[in-house]
Structures are given as structure tokens and as C-alpha cells.
Design a protein around this motif. Sequence first.
Motif, short mmCIF file in Angstrom:
data_model
loop_
_atom_site.label_atom_id
_atom_site.label_comp_id
_atom_site.label_asym_id
_atom_site.label_seq_id
_atom_site.Cartn_x
_atom_site.Cartn_y
_atom_site.Cartn_z
N LYS A 135 0.83 -1.20 0.00
CA LYS A 135 0.00 0.00 0.00
C LYS A 135 0.87 1.26 0.00
O LYS A 135 0.56 2.24 -0.68
CB LYS A 135 -0.92 0.00 1.21
N PHE A 138 2.21 1.92 -3.52
CA PHE A 138 1.21 2.56 -4.38
C PHE A 138 1.02 4.03 -4.01
O PHE A 138 0.83 4.89 -4.89
CB PHE A 138 -0.12 1.82 -4.30
N GLN A 141 3.93 5.98 -5.35
CA GLN A 141 3.80 6.10 -6.80
C GLN A 141 2.81 7.20 -7.17
O GLN A 141 3.06 7.99 -8.09
CB GLN A 141 3.35 4.77 -7.39
N SER A 142 1.69 7.25 -6.47
CA SER A 142 0.67 8.26 -6.79
C SER A 142 1.18 9.67 -6.50
O SER A 142 0.95 10.60 -7.29
CB SER A 142 -0.60 7.98 -5.98
N SER A 145 3.65 10.60 -9.15
CA SER A 145 2.97 10.88 -10.43
C SER A 145 2.37 12.28 -10.44
O SER A 145 2.34 12.94 -11.49
CB SER A 145 1.90 9.83 -10.69
N THR A 174 -2.21 12.20 -16.91
CA THR A 174 -1.59 11.25 -15.99
C THR A 174 -2.38 11.13 -14.69
O THR A 174 -2.40 10.06 -14.07
CB THR A 174 -0.14 11.68 -15.68
N PHE A 178 -2.98 7.36 -14.10
CA PHE A 178 -2.02 6.72 -13.19
C PHE A 178 -2.25 7.07 -11.72
O PHE A 178 -2.27 6.18 -10.87
CB PHE A 178 -0.59 7.12 -13.58
N THR A 179 -2.46 8.36 -11.41
CA THR A 179 -2.56 8.77 -10.01
C THR A 179 -3.75 8.15 -9.31
O THR A 179 -3.61 7.50 -8.26
CB THR A 179 -2.62 10.30 -9.91
N SER A 182 -3.62 4.36 -8.96
CA SER A 182 -2.64 3.97 -7.95
C SER A 182 -3.23 4.11 -6.55
O SER A 182 -3.02 3.25 -5.68
CB SER A 182 -1.39 4.83 -8.07
N ALA A 185 -5.65 1.31 -6.00
CA ALA A 185 -5.02 0.00 -5.88
C ALA A 185 -4.60 -0.30 -4.45
O ALA A 185 -4.27 -1.45 -4.14
CB ALA A 185 -3.80 -0.07 -6.81
N ARG A 186 -4.60 0.70 -3.57
CA ARG A 186 -4.23 0.49 -2.18
C ARG A 186 -5.32 -0.22 -1.38
O ARG A 186 -5.16 -0.45 -0.18
CB ARG A 186 -3.95 1.84 -1.51
N TRP A 260 -6.90 -0.79 -11.62
CA TRP A 260 -5.94 -1.80 -11.19
C TRP A 260 -5.41 -1.46 -9.80
O TRP A 260 -4.63 -2.18 -9.24
CB TRP A 260 -4.76 -1.89 -12.18
#
Length: 260
Positions: A135, A138, A141-142, A145, A174, A178-179, A182, A185-186, A260
Motif C-alpha cells: 500500500k 502505491f 507512486q501516486s 505521479s 496522468t 495513473f494517479t 494507484s 489499488a491500495r 488496477w
Amino acid sequence: IISKPSPVRTFRRNANRIPLRAPNFGAFAPVGQLRQTRQRVPNLLMMAEENEEQDQDQVYARQLAAEVMEEQGVDLDQLLSPMKAVRLYKEVAEKTEQIAKVDDMSARALLQEELETAQAKLAIEKRSVMREELKQVFLIQSLLSIGISGMLATNNFPGYPDLPVSAQALGFWTIWLFTIPSLRARKPAPVEKEALNIAFLLTPVLNIAIPFVAKDPGLIWLANVVAIAVSYAYAFLAIDEETARESGLKIQGAARWLDW
């Protein structure tokens, strides 16, 4: 001797005297309605079967959720692939029912082998829980991003003083590509997931609508960030956890593949 006219001539002569009229199809209306009814019946049966199957899937999901909570101490949605786990749980239940109804030993042995395979896969899925370390990955990453997309959208990327418009457009897109995925996804709590669902549906609308008013990619990127903040504020202030869990906004259709 007076000859009588032949029946054929009499029929032809009388037929010529009958005025021609347009056919009246009103009498056939019930037939058309009957055909429509016959067409509706299979559709209604299919809908009933689909609803019954969905209800049974809900039963399997609740049973599996209880087992996961008892064994792992987490909710079902904290598994890495909860839908796959539900599908395997359903397969195990169906295989068990089929084995009980089959008398042929060879067929029973084959079903037993398939059952054991499904049980082994289900055991793996039940142990595949979203860990805190993943978690955090992710989340990082967010956040990264957001920073990188902001530099792209505002044309402030290090080493590239003059970015093309396509790269700046990628900057504000993005956030949606992506953000937000992400963050989702947690496996967040229901209220936070509701906020991200709202942001996921709102940001592409902004990305398409704002260029008709303003051409600044940095402004569009800022609108995306504000949309996420507003979605969080609305969800945490106006939506309770039980409502978000039971009747929250769902991501469906083609957009679910980005979830995802």
C-alpha cells in the motif's frame, strides 16, 4: 335444350363483379401481439436466470468474506484479487454439488481432481492479502505521479525547457491514467474509495471540457488536482461508511480495466 352455365364460368363472372377492397389486417393484430409475447417470454426467463445467478454469486461472496475474515482477519476486498477468489469459491461449491450427484466412478474421479485443483488455487488467493508495504508503494507512486505530471503540464520538466504540447497533455491526463488508479489499488476504506470513484469519473470530463475554454495545460492539471481534493472533501463530509459500502458508486464498462 338450354344448357346451364358451367360452375367455373359462374364463379369467374361473380368474381369480376365483386369490388376490390384493401385487405384489413386488423384481424391479425392479436397474432402479432402473440408473437411479441412469445419473444418476450424467453427474454424474461433469461433475465430471471441472470438475477438468480447474481443472487447466488452474492451468497458465495458473503460466505467467502466470512471465511477470509475468520482466517486472515481482513475484509474480502483486501485480497489482491477478490473477484478471482469469489469465482474459485463458486467453482468449488459447484464441483462439490456435481460430485454428490455423479455415480460413475471415472467421472467422479475427474471431478474430484478438478475440485482439488480449484481448492488449491482458492487457498492461495485467500492468503494473498494486500500488505501495508505494498500500500505504501502505491501511495508513493501516486504522489510521485502528481509531481511529475505537474512538471510536464506546466512545461517545467528538468532538462527539457520546451516540451511539445503532447507531453504537456500527457501531464494532466496522468492524473486520470495513473494517479487515481494507484490510489485505488491500495484497497482503501469504502469512503475513500467512493471519493476516488467520483474523481475517476470527474477528471476526464474536465480534461475534455476545459480546452474549449482555456488552452493552458497547467490550468487543466490544476483542475484535476482540485477535483481530487473536492471529491475527498465531499465523500468524507457527505457519505457515511455504511452507505459507501452498500450502495457506493461503481466503476463499470470499459473503464473498469483501468481500475488496477
